[in-house]
Motif scaffolding. Structure first.
Motif, PDB file in Angstrom:
ATOM      1  N   THR A   1      -4.713 -13.117  -0.236  1.00 25.64           N
ATOM      2  CA  THR A   1      -3.261 -13.222  -0.143  1.00 25.64           C
ATOM      3  C   THR A   1      -2.656 -11.827  -0.078  1.00 25.64           C
ATOM      4  OG1 THR A   1      -3.295 -15.280  -1.402  1.00 25.64           O
ATOM      5  CG2 THR A   1      -1.193 -14.107  -1.296  1.00 25.64           C
ATOM      6  N   LEU A   2      -1.651 -11.679   0.772  1.00 24.76           N
ATOM      7  CA  LEU A   2      -0.998 -10.388   0.946  1.00 24.76           C
ATOM      8  C   LEU A   2       0.344 -10.348   0.227  1.00 24.76           C
ATOM      9  CD1 LEU A   2      -1.666  -9.899   4.764  1.00 24.76           C
ATOM     10  CD2 LEU A   2      -2.971  -8.982   2.847  1.00 24.76           C
ATOM     11  N   HIS A   3       0.680  -9.204  -0.317  1.00 24.76           N
ATOM     12  CA  HIS A   3       2.003  -8.960  -0.878  1.00 24.76           C
ATOM     13  C   HIS A   3       2.806  -8.185   0.145  1.00 24.76           C
ATOM     14  CE1 HIS A   3       1.173  -9.493  -5.443  1.00 24.76           C
ATOM     15  NE2 HIS A   3       0.559 -10.400  -4.722  1.00 24.76           N
ATOM     16  N   TYR A   4       4.121  -8.411   0.176  1.00 27.52           N
ATOM     17  CA  TYR A   4       5.011  -7.787   1.144  1.00 27.52           C
ATOM     18  C   TYR A   4       6.033  -6.941   0.421  1.00 27.52           C
ATOM     19  CZ  TYR A   4       3.266 -11.854   3.669  1.00 27.52           C
ATOM     20  OH  TYR A   4       2.462 -12.807   4.224  1.00 27.52           O
ATOM     21  N   GLU A   5       6.291  -5.761   0.972  1.00 22.31           N
ATOM     22  CA  GLU A   5       7.347  -4.897   0.451  1.00 22.31           C
ATOM     23  C   GLU A   5       8.176  -4.410   1.627  1.00 22.31           C
ATOM     24  OE1 GLU A   5       5.807  -1.908  -2.500  1.00 22.31           O
ATOM     25  OE2 GLU A   5       3.936  -2.801  -1.795  1.00 22.31           O
TER      26      GLU A   5
ATOM     27  N   GLY B   1       4.155   6.475  -1.673  1.00 28.54           N
ATOM     28  CA  GLY B   1       4.099   5.409  -2.662  1.00 28.54           C
ATOM     29  C   GLY B   1       4.707   5.837  -3.978  1.00 28.54           C
ATOM     30  N   ARG B   2       4.990   4.855  -4.787  1.00 24.47           N
ATOM     31  CA  ARG B   2       5.574   5.053  -6.113  1.00 24.47           C
ATOM     32  C   ARG B   2       6.837   5.902  -6.052  1.00 24.47           C
ATOM     33  NH1 ARG B   2       0.415   5.779 -10.135  1.00 24.47           N
ATOM     34  NH2 ARG B   2      -0.645   3.906  -9.459  1.00 24.47           N
ATOM     35  N   ASN B   3       7.722   5.539  -5.121  1.00 24.78           N
ATOM     36  CA  ASN B   3       8.977   6.281  -5.022  1.00 24.78           C
ATOM     37  C   ASN B   3      10.194   5.400  -5.317  1.00 24.78           C
ATOM     38  OD1 ASN B   3       8.531   4.860  -2.628  1.00 24.78           O
ATOM     39  ND2 ASN B   3       9.627   6.328  -1.377  1.00 24.78           N
ATOM     40  N   TYR B   4       9.976   4.138  -5.685  1.00 23.94           N
ATOM     41  CA  TYR B   4      11.056   3.252  -6.116  1.00 23.94           C
ATOM     42  C   TYR B   4      10.807   2.895  -7.585  1.00 23.94           C
ATOM     43  CZ  TYR B   4      12.604   2.632  -1.319  1.00 23.94           C
ATOM     44  OH  TYR B   4      13.086   2.852  -0.059  1.00 23.94           O
ATOM     45  N   VAL B   5      11.685   3.341  -8.448  1.00 24.90           N
ATOM     46  CA  VAL B   5      11.477   3.213  -9.896  1.00 24.90           C
ATOM     47  C   VAL B   5      11.261   1.761 -10.312  1.00 24.90           C
ATOM     48  CG1 VAL B   5      12.514   3.601 -12.166  1.00 24.90           C
ATOM     49  CG2 VAL B   5      12.744   5.332 -10.375  1.00 24.90           C
ATOM     50  N   GLU B   6      12.081   0.844  -9.804  1.00 22.33           N
ATOM     51  CA  GLU B   6      11.963  -0.557 -10.204  1.00 22.33           C
ATOM     52  C   GLU B   6      10.585  -1.131  -9.844  1.00 22.33           C
ATOM     53  OE1 GLU B   6      14.309  -4.626  -9.125  1.00 22.33           O
ATOM     54  OE2 GLU B   6      15.527  -2.857  -9.580  1.00 22.33           O
TER      55      GLU B   6
ATOM     56  N   GLU C   1       4.194  12.568 -11.281  1.00 23.93           N
ATOM     57  CA  GLU C   1       4.790  13.907 -11.253  1.00 23.93           C
ATOM     58  C   GLU C   1       4.945  14.376  -9.810  1.00 23.93           C
ATOM     59  OE1 GLU C   1       2.890  16.767 -13.765  1.00 23.93           O
ATOM     60  OE2 GLU C   1       2.622  15.301 -15.384  1.00 23.93           O
ATOM     61  N   ASP C   2       4.018  13.987  -8.947  1.00 22.02           N
ATOM     62  CA  ASP C   2       4.035  14.349  -7.536  1.00 22.02           C
ATOM     63  C   ASP C   2       4.039  13.086  -6.692  1.00 22.02           C
ATOM     64  OD1 ASP C   2       3.818  17.205  -7.902  1.00 22.02           O
ATOM     65  OD2 ASP C   2       1.719  16.862  -8.453  1.00 22.02           O
ATOM     66  N   MET C   3       4.402  13.239  -5.430  1.00 22.61           N
ATOM     67  CA  MET C   3       4.406  12.099  -4.516  1.00 22.61           C
ATOM     68  C   MET C   3       3.004  11.495  -4.399  1.00 22.61           C
ATOM     69  SD  MET C   3       6.694  13.271  -1.246  1.00 22.61           S
ATOM     70  CE  MET C   3       5.588  14.586  -0.791  1.00 22.61           C
ATOM     71  N   VAL C   4       2.954  10.192  -4.232  1.00 21.77           N
ATOM     72  CA  VAL C   4       1.712   9.511  -3.906  1.00 21.77           C
ATOM     73  C   VAL C   4       1.747   9.295  -2.403  1.00 21.77           C
ATOM     74  CG1 VAL C   4       0.340   7.424  -4.219  1.00 21.77           C
ATOM     75  CG2 VAL C   4       1.596   8.400  -6.164  1.00 21.77           C
ATOM     76  N   VAL C   5       0.831   9.941  -1.686  1.00 18.08           N
ATOM     77  CA  VAL C   5       0.824   9.902  -0.233  1.00 18.08           C
ATOM     78  C   VAL C   5      -0.439   9.204   0.240  1.00 18.08           C
ATOM     79  CG1 VAL C   5       0.854  11.306   1.866  1.00 18.08           C
ATOM     80  CG2 VAL C   5       2.130  12.062  -0.146  1.00 18.08           C
TER      81      VAL C   5
ATOM     82  N   LEU D   1     -10.912   4.526  -7.795  1.00 18.67           N
ATOM     83  CA  LEU D   1     -11.254   4.720  -6.386  1.00 18.67           C
ATOM     84  C   LEU D   1      -9.991   4.765  -5.524  1.00 18.67           C
ATOM     85  CD1 LEU D   1     -14.209   2.171  -6.199  1.00 18.67           C
ATOM     86  CD2 LEU D   1     -14.369   4.677  -6.273  1.00 18.67           C
ATOM     87  N   PRO D   2     -10.080   5.392  -4.351  1.00 16.17           N
ATOM     88  CA  PRO D   2      -8.940   5.346  -3.430  1.00 16.17           C
ATOM     89  C   PRO D   2      -8.624   3.897  -3.077  1.00 16.17           C
ATOM     90  CG  PRO D   2     -10.618   6.879  -2.654  1.00 16.17           C
ATOM     91  CD  PRO D   2     -11.212   6.121  -3.800  1.00 16.17           C
ATOM     92  N   TRP D   3      -7.351   3.580  -2.926  1.00 15.67           N
ATOM     93  CA  TRP D   3      -6.974   2.189  -2.668  1.00 15.67           C
ATOM     94  C   TRP D   3      -6.441   1.959  -1.264  1.00 15.67           C
ATOM     95  CZ3 TRP D   3      -1.736   2.792  -2.197  1.00 15.67           C
ATOM     96  CH2 TRP D   3      -1.125   3.748  -2.997  1.00 15.67           C
TER      97      TRP D   3
END
Length: 146
Positions: free
Chosen positions: A60-64, A20-25, A36-40, A99-101
């Motif tokens: 409702t669900l969001h899609y990526e 997660g959090r690996n696409y800047v936009e 600073e580190d990968m979100v896994v 909390l963990p998500w």
């Protein structure tokens, strides 16, 4: 156990490892900080689905759209396009409490995949789009990744 398609074969992944959090936009779009580190995080095999739902348990669900890689025999062997479904309201509430998500990401039916193709067969410049009802809502390529 659920499976994904690789050529003529059905493959049964034991888990889905997500970065997660690996696409800047998208990081900016959600108001997050660049880590600073990968979100896994993980999704279980039960998250794999062939049916796209717009809601799950009334939320409702969001899609990526995601680039998805298969890891076999010690190397990345194949690539597919996937949909990562998120219960965004639940994720926001859990994050606000520290909390963990994963409950917002790892539910049954939260991951859909196109057939996987050998990386050697894929175009060197991986590019993907997501359209909903003929409206382009996401476009990406590997150059956008951190």
């Amino acid at each position: 156990m659920k499976s994904v398609v690789l050529g003529e074969n059905l493959i049964v992944p034991t888990k889905i490892l997500c970065i997660g959090r690996n696409y800047v936009e998208h990081i900016h779009e959600l108001g997050n900080e660049i880590p600073e580190d990968m979100v896994v995080f993980l999704k279980p095999n039960s998250a794999i689905s062939t049916v796209l739902h717009s809601e799950h348990q009334g939320e409702t669900l969001h899609y990526e759209t995601e680039l998805c890689f298969m890891f076999q025999n010690g190397r990345f062997s194949s690539v597919a396009v996937g949909l990562d479904l998120t219960k965004r309201d639940l994720q926001t509430k859990l994050k606000a409490k520290g909390l963990p998500w994963e409950r917002a990401k790892a539910f049954d039916g939260a991951a859909l995949f196109s057939p996987f193709v050998a990386i050697d067969d894929a175009e060197a410049q991986l590019h993907f789009t997501l359209s909903i009802n003929d409206n382009l809502v996401q476009e990406g390529h590997i150059d956008l990744m951190i």
